[in-house]
Design a protein around this motif. Sequence first.
Motif: not given
Length: 232
Positions: A101, A173-176, A178-179
């Motif tokens: 995560e 964060t997960l989004r950051e 992943t990016t």
Amino acid sequence: MVSFDCATTRRDGVTLVTARLWEIDEPTRVRVRNRLDGPVWPPRRQGMPEAGWTDSGFEAVVGPGSHALGYATPAPPADPAAELRDATPAPDAVPVDDRTETAADVVRELGDPSPPADAVPVDGAINEPSEPQSPASTPSPESSVRLPDAVDSWLAEMTRRVDRAEALAAAETLREATTAVGDAGGLAEVRALANAAERDERRLRAVAARAETLADRRAAAGVPVETLARLA
């Protein structure tokens, strides 16, 4: 009902604590607390504390079955060294070993592959990278000085690596995460970047020290043209 026990071993001034959880029938949130009079030194992977560990112990969701938890502390052993404070069924939660995560979780998943063979100084020389690189983006007082192409390309590659490492480290964060992993070219590239960190730092510092020494020598080595002309 979750069963729990623990044992200690003292080596070279460090107490090693091994706790065991078993008879876990479903995903369960457990909270294990250190009872010894000293800080918890949690297990680490790729320099990051394993997921679930805090300064006082371990708290996370674990899956069915049995689990071993181990940590170290400078505190002398005592009985009990640790205790199970809570065990609450969490059937809808994802066990800590199955999730990714945060950026720290991504780093923990990094393996140890060999770094890519790209632009690095070898035996005092600087090799050009196999692909064209963009100029270094970090401005400096020396930015108006044109560097030899091989040196400029190598520094541009080092800048690219540092930029990517900083982006990965800043992800929270997960989004950051992943990016950042996607921008780096995927987990394989992230693994290679992490594996090469110490090597890159050593070489950058070695190049900087050697360049500074040569610059000082060059500044002091004034060529007496007039004197040599008269002698000649």
